[in-house]
Structures are given as structure tokens and as C-alpha cells.
Design a protein around this motif. Structure first.
Motif, PDB file in Angstrom:
ATOM      1  N   ARG A 197       0.814  -1.209   0.000  1.00 37.16           N
ATOM      2  CA  ARG A 197       0.000   0.000   0.000  1.00 37.16           C
ATOM      3  C   ARG A 197       0.850   1.263   0.000  1.00 37.16           C
ATOM      4  NH1 ARG A 197      -5.467  -0.360   1.306  1.00 37.16           N
ATOM      5  NH2 ARG A 197      -5.391   1.787   0.526  1.00 37.16           N
ATOM      6  N   GLY A 198       2.170   1.100  -0.006  1.00 33.44           N
ATOM      7  CA  GLY A 198       3.055   2.249  -0.116  1.00 33.44           C
ATOM      8  C   GLY A 198       3.497   2.863   1.191  1.00 33.44           C
ATOM      9  N   PHE A 199       3.209   2.199   2.323  1.00 30.22           N
ATOM     10  CA  PHE A 199       3.619   2.742   3.614  1.00 30.22           C
ATOM     11  C   PHE A 199       5.074   2.366   3.907  1.00 30.22           C
ATOM     12  CE2 PHE A 199      -1.002   2.449   4.046  1.00 30.22           C
ATOM     13  CZ  PHE A 199      -1.281   3.753   4.422  1.00 30.22           C
ATOM     14  N   ILE A 200       5.795   3.281   4.530  1.00 30.94           N
ATOM     15  CA  ILE A 200       7.185   3.028   4.905  1.00 30.94           C
ATOM     16  C   ILE A 200       7.259   2.737   6.399  1.00 30.94           C
ATOM     17  CG2 ILE A 200       8.097   4.427   3.017  1.00 30.94           C
ATOM     18  CD1 ILE A 200       8.512   6.707   4.973  1.00 30.94           C
ATOM     19  N   ALA A 201       8.367   2.146   6.819  1.00 33.87           N
ATOM     20  CA  ALA A 201       8.500   1.687   8.200  1.00 33.87           C
ATOM     21  C   ALA A 201       8.304   2.810   9.211  1.00 33.87           C
ATOM     22  CB  ALA A 201       9.868   1.034   8.393  1.00 33.87           C
ATOM     23  N   SER A 202       8.838   3.990   8.925  1.00 27.63           N
ATOM     24  CA  SER A 202       8.737   5.092   9.890  1.00 27.63           C
ATOM     25  C   SER A 202       7.278   5.520  10.100  1.00 27.63           C
ATOM     26  CB  SER A 202       9.579   6.288   9.431  1.00 27.63           C
ATOM     27  OG  SER A 202       9.156   6.757   8.166  1.00 27.63           O
ATOM     28  N   THR A 203       6.445   5.401   9.066  1.00 30.64           N
ATOM     29  CA  THR A 203       5.021   5.733   9.207  1.00 30.64           C
ATOM     30  C   THR A 203       4.320   4.701  10.090  1.00 30.64           C
ATOM     31  OG1 THR A 203       4.988   6.766   7.026  1.00 30.64           O
ATOM     32  CG2 THR A 203       2.863   6.165   7.964  1.00 30.64           C
ATOM     33  N   LEU A 204       4.640   3.420   9.881  1.00 33.95           N
ATOM     34  CA  LEU A 204       4.042   2.362  10.702  1.00 33.95           C
ATOM     35  C   LEU A 204       4.443   2.532  12.162  1.00 33.95           C
ATOM     36  CD1 LEU A 204       4.590  -0.750   8.384  1.00 33.95           C
ATOM     37  CD2 LEU A 204       2.714   0.901   8.408  1.00 33.95           C
ATOM     38  N   GLU A 205       5.683   2.943  12.382  1.00 34.77           N
ATOM     39  CA  GLU A 205       6.156   3.176  13.750  1.00 34.77           C
ATOM     40  C   GLU A 205       5.474   4.397  14.352  1.00 34.77           C
ATOM     41  OE1 GLU A 205      10.345   3.517  13.333  1.00 34.77           O
ATOM     42  OE2 GLU A 205      10.631   1.402  12.806  1.00 34.77           O
ATOM     43  N   LYS A 206       5.350   5.462  13.577  1.00 32.92           N
ATOM     44  CA  LYS A 206       4.729   6.693  14.078  1.00 32.92           C
ATOM     45  C   LYS A 206       3.294   6.438  14.519  1.00 32.92           C
ATOM     46  CE  LYS A 206       3.703  11.495  12.865  1.00 32.92           C
ATOM     47  NZ  LYS A 206       3.847  12.570  11.856  1.00 32.92           N
ATOM     48  N   PHE A 207       2.567   5.634  13.742  1.00 34.84           N
ATOM     49  CA  PHE A 207       1.165   5.356  14.063  1.00 34.84           C
ATOM     50  C   PHE A 207       1.006   4.102  14.932  1.00 34.84           C
ATOM     51  CE2 PHE A 207       0.524   8.532  10.925  1.00 34.84           C
ATOM     52  CZ  PHE A 207      -0.732   9.073  11.169  1.00 34.84           C
ATOM     53  N   ILE A 243      -8.301   6.070   8.362  1.00 31.28           N
ATOM     54  CA  ILE A 243      -7.030   6.111   9.075  1.00 31.28           C
ATOM     55  C   ILE A 243      -5.850   5.900   8.126  1.00 31.28           C
ATOM     56  CG2 ILE A 243      -7.178   3.659   9.684  1.00 31.28           C
ATOM     57  CD1 ILE A 243      -5.585   6.484  11.783  1.00 31.28           C
ATOM     58  N   LEU A 244      -6.000   5.068   7.087  1.00 27.63           N
ATOM     59  CA  LEU A 244      -4.910   4.873   6.137  1.00 27.63           C
ATOM     60  C   LEU A 244      -4.653   6.151   5.336  1.00 27.63           C
ATOM     61  CD1 LEU A 244      -5.519   1.251   4.768  1.00 27.63           C
ATOM     62  CD2 LEU A 244      -4.107   1.993   6.681  1.00 27.63           C
ATOM     63  N   ASP A 245      -5.712   6.905   5.051  1.00 27.60           N
ATOM     64  CA  ASP A 245      -5.547   8.203   4.386  1.00 27.60           C
ATOM     65  C   ASP A 245      -4.750   9.151   5.276  1.00 27.60           C
ATOM     66  OD1 ASP A 245      -7.269   7.364   2.234  1.00 27.60           O
ATOM     67  OD2 ASP A 245      -8.983   7.806   3.515  1.00 27.60           O
ATOM     68  N   LEU A 246      -5.089   9.158   6.556  1.00 26.88           N
ATOM     69  CA  LEU A 246      -4.388  10.027   7.509  1.00 26.88           C
ATOM     70  C   LEU A 246      -2.913   9.649   7.607  1.00 26.88           C
ATOM     71  CD1 LEU A 246      -4.735  12.317   9.618  1.00 26.88           C
ATOM     72  CD2 LEU A 246      -5.116  10.527  11.326  1.00 26.88           C
ATOM     73  N   MET A 247      -2.638   8.353   7.606  1.00 27.44           N
ATOM     74  CA  MET A 247      -1.251   7.892   7.668  1.00 27.44           C
ATOM     75  C   MET A 247      -0.470   8.354   6.448  1.00 27.44           C
ATOM     76  SD  MET A 247      -1.950   4.044   9.175  1.00 27.44           S
ATOM     77  CE  MET A 247      -0.289   3.452   8.846  1.00 27.44           C
ATOM     78  N   LYS A 248      -1.099   8.288   5.265  1.00 30.26           N
ATOM     79  CA  LYS A 248      -0.424   8.744   4.051  1.00 30.26           C
ATOM     80  C   LYS A 248      -0.177  10.258   4.097  1.00 30.26           C
ATOM     81  CE  LYS A 248       0.688   5.487   1.127  1.00 30.26           C
ATOM     82  NZ  LYS A 248       0.014   5.192  -0.127  1.00 30.26           N
ATOM     83  N   ALA A 249      -1.133  11.015   4.618  1.00 29.40           N
ATOM     84  CA  ALA A 249      -0.951  12.465   4.727  1.00 29.40           C
ATOM     85  C   ALA A 249       0.286  12.786   5.555  1.00 29.40           C
ATOM     86  CB  ALA A 249      -2.193  13.116   5.338  1.00 29.40           C
ATOM     87  N   HIS A 250       0.451  12.086   6.671  1.00 34.91           N
ATOM     88  CA  HIS A 250       1.624  12.296   7.517  1.00 34.91           C
ATOM     89  C   HIS A 250       2.890  11.832   6.803  1.00 34.91           C
ATOM     90  CE1 HIS A 250       0.313  13.578  11.642  1.00 34.91           C
ATOM     91  NE2 HIS A 250      -0.849  13.384  11.049  1.00 34.91           N
ATOM     92  N   GLN A 251       2.803  10.724   6.100  1.00 33.88           N
ATOM     93  CA  GLN A 251       3.972  10.225   5.370  1.00 33.88           C
ATOM     94  C   GLN A 251       4.431  11.233   4.322  1.00 33.88           C
ATOM     95  OE1 GLN A 251       4.247   5.983   4.491  1.00 33.88           O
ATOM     96  NE2 GLN A 251       4.569   6.466   2.343  1.00 33.88           N
ATOM     97  N   PHE A 252       3.476  11.971   3.758  1.00 32.22           N
ATOM     98  CA  PHE A 252       3.809  12.963   2.741  1.00 32.22           C
ATOM     99  C   PHE A 252       4.153  14.321   3.343  1.00 32.22           C
ATOM    100  CE2 PHE A 252       0.798  10.448  -0.220  1.00 32.22           C
ATOM    101  CZ  PHE A 252       1.831   9.595  -0.571  1.00 32.22           C
ATOM    102  N   GLY A 253       4.152  14.396   4.686  1.00 28.32           N
ATOM    103  CA  GLY A 253       4.572  15.623   5.353  1.00 28.32           C
ATOM    104  C   GLY A 253       3.475  16.618   5.663  1.00 28.32           C
ATOM    105  N   PHE A 254       2.197  16.243   5.445  1.00 24.95           N
ATOM    106  CA  PHE A 254       1.084  17.139   5.758  1.00 24.95           C
ATOM    107  C   PHE A 254       0.500  16.703   7.100  1.00 24.95           C
ATOM    108  CE2 PHE A 254      -2.491  19.796   5.582  1.00 24.95           C
ATOM    109  CZ  PHE A 254      -2.383  20.667   4.511  1.00 24.95           C
TER     110      PHE A 254
END
Length: 286
Positions: A119-129, A192-203
Motif C-alpha cells: 500500500r506504499g507505507f514506509i517503516a517510519s510511518t508504521l512506527e509513528k502510528f 485512518i490509512l488516508d491520515l497515515m499517508k498524509a503524515h507520510q507525505f509531510g502534511f
């Protein structure tokens, strides 16, 4: 008899008997340091990646069929706690938090880890959430839900095509999901996956409604802090209805996020570059 007795029967030397989870030497590779995690719900090796349910563990150790492995396990009276059984025991927020904190992280499940990476998530995003897993469940990906950083429950996601896609802890009360306090221009998404992507993209100035309709409480919180809204609800008819409802309710500027053709939601966007390009097209219309 118990899981401890089963591990002794397998000659895995479990050590202490008064715990629910064990870390032992893995029998599937030349393990020098205990790296095989075993619980009632299954096993995972940090060293070689071997994983599965208890029946898989027994079948591999003794080279027997799955049916024979289940017969052996039945002698040890191990009550496997599936997610659905545990979920209906959760009545309070503290119960939900304790259950969530007992769960492992995605790296312990190759299937869940692969799904999230796909789904394009990176490890740091999974850790952050603080994403967790439950390998015995049809809803193995489990994500905590926070309102301005405060735990309010958890949501579970299927990794197959089954329905429904999501499941909440019992007693969950819908909230405005956000990792931190927001102000100014706010990006509003559905899931929630949308929110995770927003954070991953820096928003980081973003929140999730957990659906396309807002609640009165969500609207009040948005009104208290936001000066304008970028509506990135799903790129479908309900998402468009949600945008119209937001635009009609708020007196602050509300503009529709400009998805690229074929993108169904924010979580569907692959790269930060595409997100920023769509965002720039959106902001230019304000």
C-alpha cells in the motif's frame, strides 16, 4: 496442561511457566540466541522469518499432517483467543488500550508487513502510528485511534477482499482522529490509512472523519482551530456528498482536493511528489 507444557513437549525449553508468550531457540535454523516468539495465537521467528499458527509449528517440528498436529495440540487444552472473542470482552477504553498494547508489531507478520508495504507505507510511518497485528484474526492490521494524540480506541483492517473492510473495538465512540493539535489550513480525509499517508507525505495538519459524514462534535472541533479546509474525502460519490456538506456547513473556505485520474482516495497515492502536485493544483483554486 498449557502452552508451556506444549513447548516442553516440543523440546523448545520455554523457561518460565507463568507467562503467556515465550521466546525460545528456533528449531528451523541454526539459532544461537532465542529468536522464536510463540503465543497461543501462533509463532514468528525474528531470525529466519518462519511463521504460522501453533498447528503449523507442530506439523513442521514433528513432520506430521495439519490434522495430526491439531490432534496433538488438543491434548494440551490451549484456548486460542481469536480477535472476535477478545473484541467482545472489551467494554471500556482502558480495556481497549490494554488489549491493543498486548499486540505485536507488523514486522512479526510477513503477510501484514507485505500488505502495508504494498500500500506504499514506509517503516517510519508504521512506527509513528504504532501499527500492530493480530495473526489469528481476519482483521490482522490493527491501528490505534487518537484524538489530538489521545487514545480513543482502535480500528482493524482486513488484508483480503472480505467485507466489511474495517472493524472497531466494542464501545468505540466516533471521534475526530488526529495525531496532534491542528490549526490553520486543515486536510480532511475519510480513513485512518488516508491520515497515515498524509503524515507520510509531510502534511501533519490533517484529520480523519472515519467516514464521509461529519458529526456535530467533529464539526465543532474543526471550527475551533481550522481557518480553511482541504477536503480529501474519497474520490467517489459519497466523498463528493461529504464535500458538499462540509462546504454548506462551514463559513471558512472549503475546497475539494484535486485527485489524479484513477485515484480512489489519499491512501491510493503512491508518492509524495504526486500528493504535492495534486495539493498545489488544489491550493491554486482557493
Amino acid at each position: 496442561m498449557s502452552l508451556y507444557d506444549l513447548l516442553k513437549f516440543c523440546k523448545l525449553h520455554p523457561g518460565h511457566s507463568d507467562v503467556a508468550r515465550f521466546l525460545v531457540l528456533c528449531p528451523f535454523h541454526a539459532d544461537q540466541k532465542p529468536s522464536l516468539f510463540v503465543s497461543k495465537d501462533g509463532f514468528f521467528c525474528f531470525g529466519c522469518g518462519a511463521s504460522g499458527g501453533l498447528a503449523d509449528l507442530i506439523a513442521r517440528i514433528f513432520s506430521v499432517s495439519s490434522l495430526r498436529a491439531l490432534q496433538l495440540i488438543s491434548k494440551f487444552n490451549i484456548q486460542r483467543e481469536t480477535f472476535s472473542e477478545r473484541e467482545f470482552d472489551v467494554f471500556t477504553l482502558d480495556d481497549a488500550r490494554l488489549f491493543f498494547e498486548s499486540l505485536p508489531h507488523p514486522s512479526w507478520s510477513l503477510i501484514c508487513h507485505h500488505y502495508l508495504l504494498q500500500r506504499g507505507f514506509i517503516a517510519s510511518t508504521l512506527e509513528k502510528f504504532d501499527v500492530r497485528i493480530n495473526i489469528s484474526s481476519n482483521y490482522p492490521v490493527i491501528i490505534p485511534l487518537t484524538e489530538v494524540g489521545n487514545f480513543v480506541g482502535y480500528i482493524c483492517r482486513r488484508v483480503d477482499n472480505g467485507a466489511p473492510k474495517y472493524l472497531y473495538n466494542r464501545g468505540f465512540k466516533r471521534a475526530l482522529i488526529s495525531k496532534e493539535l491542528f490549526s490553520g489550513r486543515l486536510l480532511v480525509v475519510e480513513g485512518i490509512l488516508d491520515l497515515m499517508k498524509a503524515h507520510q507525505f509531510g502534511f501533519y495538519n490533517s484529520c480523519a472523519l472515519l467516514g464521509w459524514k461529519y458529526t456535530k462534535e467533529q464539526a465543532n472541533m474543526i471550527s475551533s482551530f481550522a481557518t480553511s479546509l482541504v477536503c480529501a474525502l474519497d474520490n467517489d460519490e459519497p466523498g463528493e456528498r461529504g464535500f458538499i456538506a462540509l462546504k454548506a456547513f462551514f463559513t471558512i473556505p472549503v475546497i475539494r482536493f484535486q485527485f489524479e485520474k484513477g485515484r480512489k482516495d489519499l491512501a491510493d497515492i503512491d508518492t509524495k511528489e504526486e500528493f504535492l502536485y495534486s495539493l498545489s493544483k488544489t491550493v491554486n483554486k482557493m
